[in-house]
Write a protein that holds these residues in place. Structure first.
Motif, PDB file in Angstrom:
ATOM      1  N   GLU A 121      72.218  -2.858  39.858  1.00 36.97           N
ATOM      2  CA  GLU A 121      70.794  -2.736  40.221  1.00 36.97           C
ATOM      3  C   GLU A 121      70.092  -4.032  39.821  1.00 36.97           C
ATOM      4  O   GLU A 121      70.272  -4.517  38.703  1.00 36.97           O
ATOM      5  CB  GLU A 121      70.182  -1.534  39.489  1.00 36.97           C
ATOM      6  CG  GLU A 121      68.671  -1.434  39.552  1.00 36.97           C
ATOM      7  CD  GLU A 121      68.131  -1.309  40.995  1.00 36.97           C
ATOM      8  OE1 GLU A 121      68.610  -0.433  41.726  1.00 36.97           O
ATOM      9  OE2 GLU A 121      67.244  -2.111  41.366  1.00 36.97           O
ATOM     10  N   ILE A 122      69.285  -4.572  40.718  1.00 34.83           N
ATOM     11  CA  ILE A 122      68.612  -5.837  40.388  1.00 34.83           C
ATOM     12  C   ILE A 122      67.359  -5.624  39.562  1.00 34.83           C
ATOM     13  O   ILE A 122      67.044  -6.439  38.700  1.00 34.83           O
ATOM     14  CB  ILE A 122      68.146  -6.631  41.635  1.00 34.83           C
ATOM     15  CG1 ILE A 122      68.959  -6.289  42.874  1.00 34.83           C
ATOM     16  CG2 ILE A 122      68.194  -8.112  41.387  1.00 34.83           C
ATOM     17  CD1 ILE A 122      68.329  -6.900  44.111  1.00 34.83           C
ATOM     18  N   ALA A 123      66.632  -4.545  39.842  1.00 43.25           N
ATOM     19  CA  ALA A 123      65.362  -4.322  39.135  1.00 43.25           C
ATOM     20  C   ALA A 123      65.650  -4.126  37.647  1.00 43.25           C
ATOM     21  O   ALA A 123      66.513  -3.331  37.267  1.00 43.25           O
ATOM     22  CB  ALA A 123      64.649  -3.110  39.705  1.00 43.25           C
ATOM     23  N   ASN A 157      73.457  -4.201  53.185  1.00 45.53           N
ATOM     24  CA  ASN A 157      73.159  -3.172  52.186  1.00 45.53           C
ATOM     25  C   ASN A 157      74.111  -2.002  52.406  1.00 45.53           C
ATOM     26  O   ASN A 157      74.092  -1.378  53.462  1.00 45.53           O
ATOM     27  CB  ASN A 157      71.698  -2.721  52.334  1.00 45.53           C
ATOM     28  CG  ASN A 157      71.294  -1.691  51.281  1.00 45.53           C
ATOM     29  OD1 ASN A 157      72.130  -1.207  50.503  1.00 45.53           O
ATOM     30  ND2 ASN A 157      70.007  -1.337  51.244  1.00 45.53           N
ATOM     31  N   VAL A 158      74.959  -1.726  51.402  1.00 40.38           N
ATOM     32  CA  VAL A 158      75.926  -0.618  51.533  1.00 40.38           C
ATOM     33  C   VAL A 158      75.636   0.487  50.515  1.00 40.38           C
ATOM     34  O   VAL A 158      76.538   1.226  50.125  1.00 40.38           O
ATOM     35  CB  VAL A 158      77.387  -1.122  51.384  1.00 40.38           C
ATOM     36  CG1 VAL A 158      77.789  -1.953  52.595  1.00 40.38           C
ATOM     37  CG2 VAL A 158      77.604  -1.906  50.093  1.00 40.38           C
ATOM     38  N   GLY A 162      71.153   5.904  50.000  1.00 41.80           N
ATOM     39  CA  GLY A 162      69.954   5.703  50.818  1.00 41.80           C
ATOM     40  C   GLY A 162      68.944   4.737  50.233  1.00 41.80           C
ATOM     41  O   GLY A 162      67.824   4.609  50.747  1.00 41.80           O
ATOM     42  N   LYS A 163      69.312   4.028  49.151  1.00 46.54           N
ATOM     43  CA  LYS A 163      68.332   3.157  48.490  1.00 46.54           C
ATOM     44  C   LYS A 163      68.172   1.819  49.221  1.00 46.54           C
ATOM     45  O   LYS A 163      69.156   1.118  49.463  1.00 46.54           O
ATOM     46  CB  LYS A 163      68.818   2.890  47.059  1.00 46.54           C
ATOM     47  CG  LYS A 163      67.782   2.235  46.187  1.00 46.54           C
ATOM     48  CD  LYS A 163      68.181   2.261  44.729  1.00 46.54           C
ATOM     49  CE  LYS A 163      66.937   2.060  43.908  1.00 46.54           C
ATOM     50  NZ  LYS A 163      66.812   0.835  43.225  1.00 46.54           N
ATOM     51  N   LEU A 254      63.789  -7.852  44.842  1.00 43.24           N
ATOM     52  CA  LEU A 254      63.093  -7.136  43.763  1.00 43.24           C
ATOM     53  C   LEU A 254      63.887  -5.965  43.219  1.00 43.24           C
ATOM     54  O   LEU A 254      63.881  -5.691  42.024  1.00 43.24           O
ATOM     55  CB  LEU A 254      61.748  -6.612  44.277  1.00 43.24           C
ATOM     56  CG  LEU A 254      60.781  -7.638  44.853  1.00 43.24           C
ATOM     57  CD1 LEU A 254      59.454  -6.983  45.151  1.00 43.24           C
ATOM     58  CD2 LEU A 254      60.606  -8.798  43.891  1.00 43.24           C
ATOM     59  N   SER A 255      64.513  -5.204  44.107  1.00 43.28           N
ATOM     60  CA  SER A 255      65.278  -4.044  43.657  1.00 43.28           C
ATOM     61  C   SER A 255      66.320  -3.697  44.704  1.00 43.28           C
ATOM     62  O   SER A 255      66.262  -4.165  45.847  1.00 43.28           O
ATOM     63  CB  SER A 255      64.349  -2.850  43.416  1.00 43.28           C
ATOM     64  OG  SER A 255      63.745  -2.443  44.637  1.00 43.28           O
ATOM     65  N   GLY A 256      67.257  -2.862  44.280  1.00 47.28           N
ATOM     66  CA  GLY A 256      68.327  -2.465  45.187  1.00 47.28           C
ATOM     67  C   GLY A 256      69.666  -2.594  44.484  1.00 47.28           C
ATOM     68  O   GLY A 256      69.785  -3.297  43.472  1.00 47.28           O
ATOM     69  N   GLN A 257      70.656  -1.902  44.998  1.00 43.85           N
ATOM     70  CA  GLN A 257      71.975  -1.878  44.382  1.00 43.85           C
ATOM     71  C   GLN A 257      73.030  -1.687  45.472  1.00 43.85           C
ATOM     72  O   GLN A 257      72.817  -0.855  46.354  1.00 43.85           O
ATOM     73  CB  GLN A 257      72.033  -0.706  43.376  1.00 43.85           C
ATOM     74  CG  GLN A 257      73.282  -0.685  42.545  1.00 43.85           C
ATOM     75  CD  GLN A 257      73.272   0.438  41.504  1.00 43.85           C
ATOM     76  OE1 GLN A 257      72.431   1.338  41.558  1.00 43.85           O
ATOM     77  NE2 GLN A 257      74.206   0.387  40.572  1.00 43.85           N
TER      78      GLN A 257
END
Ligand SMILES: O=C(O)CCC(=O)C(=O)O
Ligand SMILES: [Fe+2]
Length: 291
Positions: A121-123, A157-158, A162-163, A254-257
């Motif tokens: 996770e980046i955030a 994005n995989v 659903g994020k 900013l965010s995501g994984q």
């Protein structure tokens, strides 16, 4: 110019009509993000089980080197390591195929570089300000001078839950350069040779590379600027692939994984219009050759 250009219903190995290829190539050079909604990268349940930050050691990403077919940055061994290698290798092949079919103008000059899998996770991730990709920046790497070659990256994005991956896009490169270039110091005489001798760079750091790194650092370290630019978040849902010149397009994640990424280098001579390159823009603004 459109910030985001969408190509709908694309598949990894289709042929694109010539007008789509032309429009996509010139939009890419203009600094757009080419977004392919619905272009998902299929993974088996066994591969999806490895979408987990536990596979990372101290590294931010698992890296993959296409020309050696080897992965780095994972603590996994044995069958797990092999599954990770194989899935990134497959993404890398798919990304290369799509690049060649969507941007055939680049086929004679494009160079394939490393790929990565990004399961963290980046955030909220801790890092120094210089490595903090949640701050808007253009890409430039201290150890890897490009000598003017462009940096193209293809992301997918995989995330299985659903994020979205949330990006911010900043201002055009010329505006970034006009804002920050006057405040940058020239390289110290002899510093490029010294850095190379000490093996702190893989090639000589040209004046161009010096100023690109300077822009990257100046953008990330200026919190006032960070607060002002690119306040519109771009939410990229899973099953989306996107491509952009990250050396000229101001971006922040900013965010995501869970994401794949493949990097390409494009020599300046391969572009439709070299006048849109950071090298030519910086040379115009400084009034001299930087390579
Ligand atoms: O991981 C991402 O979504 C992009 C991060 C970034 O700034 C980069 O890889 O250049
Ligand atoms: Fe970046």
């Amino acid at each position: 110019m459109k910030t985001i250009v969408q190509i709908h219903q694309a598949t990894w190995d289709q042929r694109f009509p010539a007008d789509i290829q032309r429009e996509a190539t010139s939009a890419l050079e203009d600094g757009s993000v080419i977004m392919l909604p619905g272009l998902a990268f299929a993974m088996t349940p066994e591969e999806q089980k490895l979408l987990d930050p536990r596979i990372l050691g101290k590294a931010k990403n698992v890296s993959y080197t296409p020309w050696t077919d080897k992965v780095g940055g994972t603590v996994c061994t044995g069958a797990e390591a092999e599954t990770i290698r194989a899935v990134i290798a497959r993404y890398s092949k798919a990304a290369q195929g799509l690049m060649r079919k969507l941007f055939p103008h680049y086929n004679d000059t494009l160079k394939v570089q490393r790929a990565s899998l990004r399961p963290a996770e980046i955030a909220g991730r801790k890092s120094s300000w210089r490595k903090d990709d949640t701050r808007v920046h253009v890409d430039a790497f201290p150890t890897l001078p490009t000598h003017g070659d462009r940096i193209i990256r293809m992301f997918c994005n995989v995330n299985p839950h659903g994020k979205p991956r949330v990006w911010r896009l900043g201002e055009p490169f010329e505006d970034v350069a006009r804002h920050f270039l006057p405040g940058l110091k020239p390289p110290l005489p002899g510093s490029a040779r010294l850095l190379r001798l000490l093996r702190l760079t893989k090639k000589l750091r040209t004046e161009y590379d010096h100023y690109m790194l300077g822009l990257h650092d100046a953008m990330k370290s200026d919190l006032g600027y960070q607060g002002r630019v690119g306040q519109t978040p771009v939410e990229i849902i899973p099953g989306t692939t996107w491509i952009t010149f990250t050396d000229s397009v101001s971006h922040a994640a900013l965010s995501g994984q869970h994401q794949f990424e493949q990097t390409f280098a494009l020599p300046l001579s391969g572009m439709l219009d070299t006048g849109k390159s950071p090298l030519r823009i910086l040379e115009r603004l400084t009034g001299r050759a930087l390579i």
